[in-house]
Design a protein around this motif. Sequence first.
Motif, PDB file in Angstrom:
ATOM      1  N   ASN A 249     -17.164   8.814 -11.910  1.00  0.00           N
ATOM      2  CA  ASN A 249     -17.601   7.617 -12.637  1.00  0.00           C
ATOM      3  C   ASN A 249     -17.273   7.719 -14.116  1.00  0.00           C
ATOM      4  N   SER A 250     -17.246   8.926 -14.640  1.00  0.00           N
ATOM      5  CA  SER A 250     -16.824   9.113 -16.039  1.00  0.00           C
ATOM      6  C   SER A 250     -15.364   8.717 -16.192  1.00  0.00           C
ATOM      7  N   THR A 251     -14.548   9.054 -15.215  1.00  0.00           N
ATOM      8  CA  THR A 251     -13.127   8.721 -15.251  1.00  0.00           C
ATOM      9  C   THR A 251     -12.930   7.219 -15.146  1.00  0.00           C
ATOM     10  N   ARG A 252     -13.716   6.569 -14.329  1.00  0.00           N
ATOM     11  CA  ARG A 252     -13.584   5.115 -14.155  1.00  0.00           C
ATOM     12  C   ARG A 252     -13.789   4.366 -15.467  1.00  0.00           C
ATOM     13  N   ILE A 253     -14.572   4.910 -16.359  1.00  0.00           N
ATOM     14  CA  ILE A 253     -14.796   4.271 -17.665  1.00  0.00           C
ATOM     15  C   ILE A 253     -13.487   4.136 -18.433  1.00  0.00           C
ATOM     16  N   TYR A 254     -12.562   5.079 -18.211  1.00  0.00           N
ATOM     17  CA  TYR A 254     -11.285   5.072 -18.919  1.00  0.00           C
ATOM     18  C   TYR A 254     -10.267   4.111 -18.318  1.00  0.00           C
ATOM     19  N   ASP A 255     -10.537   3.572 -17.147  1.00  0.00           N
ATOM     20  CA  ASP A 255      -9.597   2.700 -16.457  1.00  0.00           C
ATOM     21  C   ASP A 255      -9.653   1.308 -17.062  1.00  0.00           C
ATOM     22  N   LYS A 256      -8.697   0.997 -17.921  1.00  0.00           N
ATOM     23  CA  LYS A 256      -8.661  -0.286 -18.622  1.00  0.00           C
ATOM     24  C   LYS A 256      -7.596  -1.226 -18.057  1.00  0.00           C
ATOM     25  N   ARG A 257      -7.107  -0.913 -16.843  1.00  0.00           N
ATOM     26  CA  ARG A 257      -6.133  -1.810 -16.227  1.00  0.00           C
ATOM     27  C   ARG A 257      -6.786  -3.156 -15.947  1.00  0.00           C
ATOM     28  N   GLN A 258      -5.970  -4.190 -15.999  1.00  0.00           N
ATOM     29  CA  GLN A 258      -6.452  -5.518 -15.641  1.00  0.00           C
ATOM     30  C   GLN A 258      -6.531  -5.571 -14.118  1.00  0.00           C
ATOM     31  N   PRO A 259      -7.651  -5.986 -13.557  1.00  0.00           N
ATOM     32  CA  PRO A 259      -7.783  -5.963 -12.101  1.00  0.00           C
ATOM     33  C   PRO A 259      -6.771  -6.859 -11.393  1.00  0.00           C
ATOM     34  N   TRP A 260      -6.285  -7.880 -12.079  1.00  0.00           N
ATOM     35  CA  TRP A 260      -5.348  -8.812 -11.466  1.00  0.00           C
ATOM     36  C   TRP A 260      -3.895  -8.435 -11.704  1.00  0.00           C
ATOM     37  N   ALA A 261      -3.617  -7.521 -12.607  1.00  0.00           N
ATOM     38  CA  ALA A 261      -2.240  -7.217 -12.989  1.00  0.00           C
ATOM     39  C   ALA A 261      -1.445  -6.682 -11.802  1.00  0.00           C
ATOM     40  N   GLY A 262      -0.341  -7.318 -11.506  1.00  0.00           N
ATOM     41  CA  GLY A 262       0.529  -6.877 -10.439  1.00  0.00           C
ATOM     42  C   GLY A 262       0.044  -7.218  -9.052  1.00  0.00           C
ATOM     43  N   ASN A 263      -1.008  -8.006  -8.970  1.00  0.00           N
ATOM     44  CA  ASN A 263      -1.545  -8.345  -7.655  1.00  0.00           C
ATOM     45  C   ASN A 263      -1.926  -9.822  -7.594  1.00  0.00           C
ATOM     46  N   THR A 264      -1.047 -10.656  -8.109  1.00  0.00           N
ATOM     47  CA  THR A 264      -1.304 -12.089  -8.059  1.00  0.00           C
ATOM     48  C   THR A 264      -0.449 -12.702  -6.956  1.00  0.00           C
ATOM     49  N   ALA A 265      -0.737 -13.953  -6.631  1.00  0.00           N
ATOM     50  CA  ALA A 265       0.058 -14.638  -5.610  1.00  0.00           C
ATOM     51  C   ALA A 265       1.523 -14.685  -6.027  1.00  0.00           C
ATOM     52  N   ALA A 266       1.783 -14.947  -7.317  1.00  0.00           N
ATOM     53  CA  ALA A 266       3.171 -15.009  -7.795  1.00  0.00           C
ATOM     54  C   ALA A 266       3.863 -13.644  -7.649  1.00  0.00           C
TER      55      ALA A 266
ATOM     56  N   ALA B 216      -2.230   3.517 -13.765  1.00  0.00           N
ATOM     57  CA  ALA B 216      -1.288   2.418 -13.538  1.00  0.00           C
ATOM     58  C   ALA B 216      -0.006   2.913 -12.883  1.00  0.00           C
ATOM     59  N   ALA B 217       0.344   4.167 -13.144  1.00  0.00           N
ATOM     60  CA  ALA B 217       1.567   4.748 -12.568  1.00  0.00           C
ATOM     61  C   ALA B 217       1.334   5.289 -11.156  1.00  0.00           C
ATOM     62  N   GLY B 218       0.094   5.177 -10.671  1.00  0.00           N
ATOM     63  CA  GLY B 218      -0.181   5.590  -9.310  1.00  0.00           C
ATOM     64  C   GLY B 218      -0.793   6.967  -9.155  1.00  0.00           C
ATOM     65  N   VAL B 219      -1.105   7.624 -10.259  1.00  0.00           N
ATOM     66  CA  VAL B 219      -1.773   8.926 -10.180  1.00  0.00           C
ATOM     67  C   VAL B 219      -3.184   8.683  -9.644  1.00  0.00           C
ATOM     68  N   SER B 220      -3.626   9.506  -8.724  1.00  0.00           N
ATOM     69  CA  SER B 220      -4.952   9.303  -8.131  1.00  0.00           C
ATOM     70  C   SER B 220      -6.038   9.513  -9.186  1.00  0.00           C
TER      71      SER B 220
END
Length: 78
Positions: free
Chosen positions: A56-73, A38-42
């Motif tokens: 793919n093992s790392t992707r399992i740990y990614d629990k960010r909301q896909p929409w968070a910070g990227n909405t029209a508002a 979330a802080a932008g670390v690759s």
Amino acid sequence: MVADILKRRAAQAGFDPAVVETLKGHSARGGAATMALAAGVSINDVAKHLRHRDINSTRIYDKRQPWAGNTAADNLGL
């Protein structure tokens, strides 16, 4: 042991007891990975930190909301 420390510290911080009971030692690992992403670390750097050979093992740990910070508002600055 890690879970016991997490639970004790979360309880001291005033977390809901029901939440405290769900904490596991792995919770800190997953939380750290999600926060780093979330802080932008690759994802490659997070994978190195977690000692994952397969991204793919790392992707399992990614629990960010896909929409968070990227909405029209958000894009309108609202």
